[in-house]
Design an enzyme around this catalytic site. Structure first.
Site, PDB file in Angstrom:
ATOM      1  N   CYS A 145     -55.738  52.098  14.119  1.00 30.26           N
ATOM      2  CA  CYS A 145     -54.971  51.294  15.046  1.00 30.26           C
ATOM      3  C   CYS A 145     -55.565  49.709  15.624  1.00 30.26           C
ATOM      4  O   CYS A 145     -54.896  48.583  15.402  1.00 30.26           O
ATOM      5  CB  CYS A 145     -54.519  52.041  16.427  1.00 30.26           C
ATOM      6  SG  CYS A 145     -53.453  53.257  15.939  1.00 30.26           S
ATOM      7  N   LYS A 155     -46.976  48.413  22.020  1.00 28.58           N
ATOM      8  CA  LYS A 155     -48.312  48.836  22.194  1.00 28.58           C
ATOM      9  C   LYS A 155     -49.346  47.602  22.267  1.00 28.58           C
ATOM     10  O   LYS A 155     -49.170  46.912  21.494  1.00 28.58           O
ATOM     11  CB  LYS A 155     -48.425  49.966  21.290  1.00 28.58           C
ATOM     12  CG  LYS A 155     -49.925  50.279  21.091  1.00 28.58           C
ATOM     13  CD  LYS A 155     -50.192  51.391  19.822  1.00 28.58           C
ATOM     14  CE  LYS A 155     -51.360  51.418  19.384  1.00 28.58           C
ATOM     15  NZ  LYS A 155     -51.447  52.853  18.524  1.00 28.58           N
ATOM     16  N   HIS A 173     -53.137  47.939  23.002  1.00 27.27           N
ATOM     17  CA  HIS A 173     -54.158  48.591  22.483  1.00 27.27           C
ATOM     18  C   HIS A 173     -55.342  47.776  22.225  1.00 27.27           C
ATOM     19  O   HIS A 173     -55.905  47.914  21.140  1.00 27.27           O
ATOM     20  CB  HIS A 173     -53.926  49.399  21.247  1.00 27.27           C
ATOM     21  CG  HIS A 173     -54.763  50.903  20.912  1.00 27.27           C
ATOM     22  ND1 HIS A 173     -55.019  51.249  19.775  1.00 27.27           N
ATOM     23  CD2 HIS A 173     -55.838  51.407  21.813  1.00 27.27           C
ATOM     24  CE1 HIS A 173     -55.732  52.095  19.925  1.00 27.27           C
ATOM     25  NE2 HIS A 173     -56.292  52.098  21.032  1.00 27.27           N
TER      26      HIS A 173
HETATM   27 CA    CA Z   1     -51.894  53.544  13.850  1.00 29.93          CA
END
Ligand code: CA
Length: 443
Positions: free
Chosen positions: A71, A127, A129
């Site tokens: 990610c 998101k 992150h």
């Molecule tokens: Ca991911």
């Protein structure tokens, strides 16, 4: 001037204004989506009509990669157009609003900053992150309107507005303030994205829609689950329902663009941030080997589409490209500045037939500070997965990476290894580690 002439002159002026305006850019990211889990990449059990329509009306990239198999580093590369190992962003940052070292270094310029400087309204839904401390937040990294959560994942139904919730239960935030969100999270992110488009239909905008679906936890809403009822395997059925939620969300965004008469003025890009974690979610990366977390194709090759009606001829593009290419492509079409240190390439001249050949001589990956790495050069790929020896594959003949050519083609292996060493000399050690297993939230 009669009414018809008046309307004609008005339409002419509007058409002129539209043709000279800067294009809108919508970047849609899925999270942990399996390569083969969309209709246009081969799924037969999950209906994805909206993404299939996007693919059909756009360019499908058949050799498209992200710059990392999980990610946060992928997002760091996506936001900067640079291999994230150049600035030490090689792991997932811990979710901790008091941690001022784990996040996308503020020395790096983001695509949102560049587009905002060129007059774009910049929006984020989803998101983040890229660090949870105040200096890392999207408001500090080029975004002007935000509906998002700071961490690496989120519960799809619940959040806690008070106390000290764990990462997946933190409140969503709108422009820096916690908000209660009653809707199923994927539906809410799509709703906010569509509203952003309608709100700014008359002004050039950049929208980064970062869905966390179909990342765990597998939590489904009945109206999505209904669409995949025939799937017998329970684990895959839950995952599949989340893929249909993704598809429906993309459909809402496409509808907002169409209803705002912006199809010819909007570049839509879609990709996943890494491959599917096959055992965790029953996702499929067929025909590619393994999945998320590895530098085999299953970890880094992703579904990837760009659509700009009237400007990009629908079709397939076979040369290897990488998510780092978005930044220079976007800044080029926006008339924004492109930093000289980016690793990505403006793809427009290749897609519009002004340039031929591969945009990149080679592509590189490195994970765990170098315990895993890979190099792709034309049809060949050197793969070194943690704990294994270097392997060499011919991806044209063997896309599933089953037949190691390292002993039969030692010269090619040596050349790719040397290229990796040269590239790696301009990287630095990871600035922070992924959270320890006890605290770990899967990226
Ligand atoms: Ca991911």
């Amino acid at each position: 001037m009669n009414r018809r002439q008046f309307l004609a002159s008005f339409a002419g002026a509007a058409a002129f204004a539209q043709s000279s305006r800067k294009p809108n850019i919508v970047l849609i990211l899925a999270d942990d989506l399996g390569y083969a889990d969309l209709g246009f990449t081969g799924a037969t059990d999950i209906p994805t009509p909206n993404l299939d329509r996007l693919a059909q009306s756009g360019i499908v990239f058949t050799n498209a990669y992200v710059s990392h198999p999980f990610c946060s580093p992928t997002r760091a590369g996506l936001m900067t157009g640079r291999y994230q190992q150049r600035f030490g962003h090689e792991n997932n940052p811990i979710y901790d609003p008091q941690n001022y070292s784990a996040g996308l270094p503020t020395s790096q310029i983001t695509v949102a900053q560049l587009l905002r400087s060129a007059g774009y309204v910049t929006g984020l839904s989803g998101k983040w992150h890229l660090g949870a401390a105040s200096k890392f937040l999207p408001s500090e990294r080029g975004f002007s309107e935000m509906f998002y959560f700071r961490g690496g994942g989120h519960d799809y139904f619940k959040q806690e507005l008070s106390g000290a919730p764990r990462e997946y239960l933190i409140p969503l935030e709108r422009d820096g303030k916690p908000v209660a969100e009653p809707e199923y999270l994927t539906d809410a992110l799509a709703r906010e994205a569509a509203a952003f488009i309608r709100r700014h239909h008359a002004h050039p905008f950049f929208l980064y829609l970062a869905f966390n679906t179909p990342h765990t936890p597998i939590q489904t809403a009945p109206h999505h689950a209904e669409k995949v009822k025939p799937i017998a395997d329970e684990k895959r059925r839950g995952y599949a329902a989340m893929v249909t939620a993704l598809d429906e969300g993309v459909g809402k965004v496409m509808q907002a663009i169409a209803e705002s008469n912006l199809d010819a003025h909007t570049l839509i890009a879609f990709l996943s941030d890494n491959g599917g974690p096959i055992n965790v979610t029953a996702s499929h990366n067929t025909p590619f080997r393994e999945g998320k977390g590895t530098v085999y194709e299953g970890g880094i090759r992703v579904p990837f589409v760009m659509r700009w009606q009237g400007r990009l001829k629908p079709g397939r593009y076979q040369q290897p490209v990488i998510s780092l290419d978005f930044l220079p492509t976007f800044t080029a079409i926006a008339g924004a500045r492109t930093p000289t240190n980016v690793d990505g390439v403006n793809l427009m001249p290749y897609l519009q037939g002004q340039k031929s050949g591969p945009p990149h001589e080679r592509l590189f990956w490195r994970a765990g500070g170098g315990v895993s790495y890979a190099v792709r050069e034309g049809r060949y790929k050197l793969t070194r997965q943690q704990g294994a020896a270097e392997q060499l594959f011919d991806l044209d003949a063997d896309p599933s990476e089953q037949h190691d050519l390292s002993s039969s083609q030692p010269d090619i292996l040596r050349r790719l290894h040397a290229a990796y060493e040269t590239w790696n000399r301009s990287n630095i050690a990871p600035l922070f580690e992924s959270p320890r297993p006890a605290q770990k939230k899967k990226g």
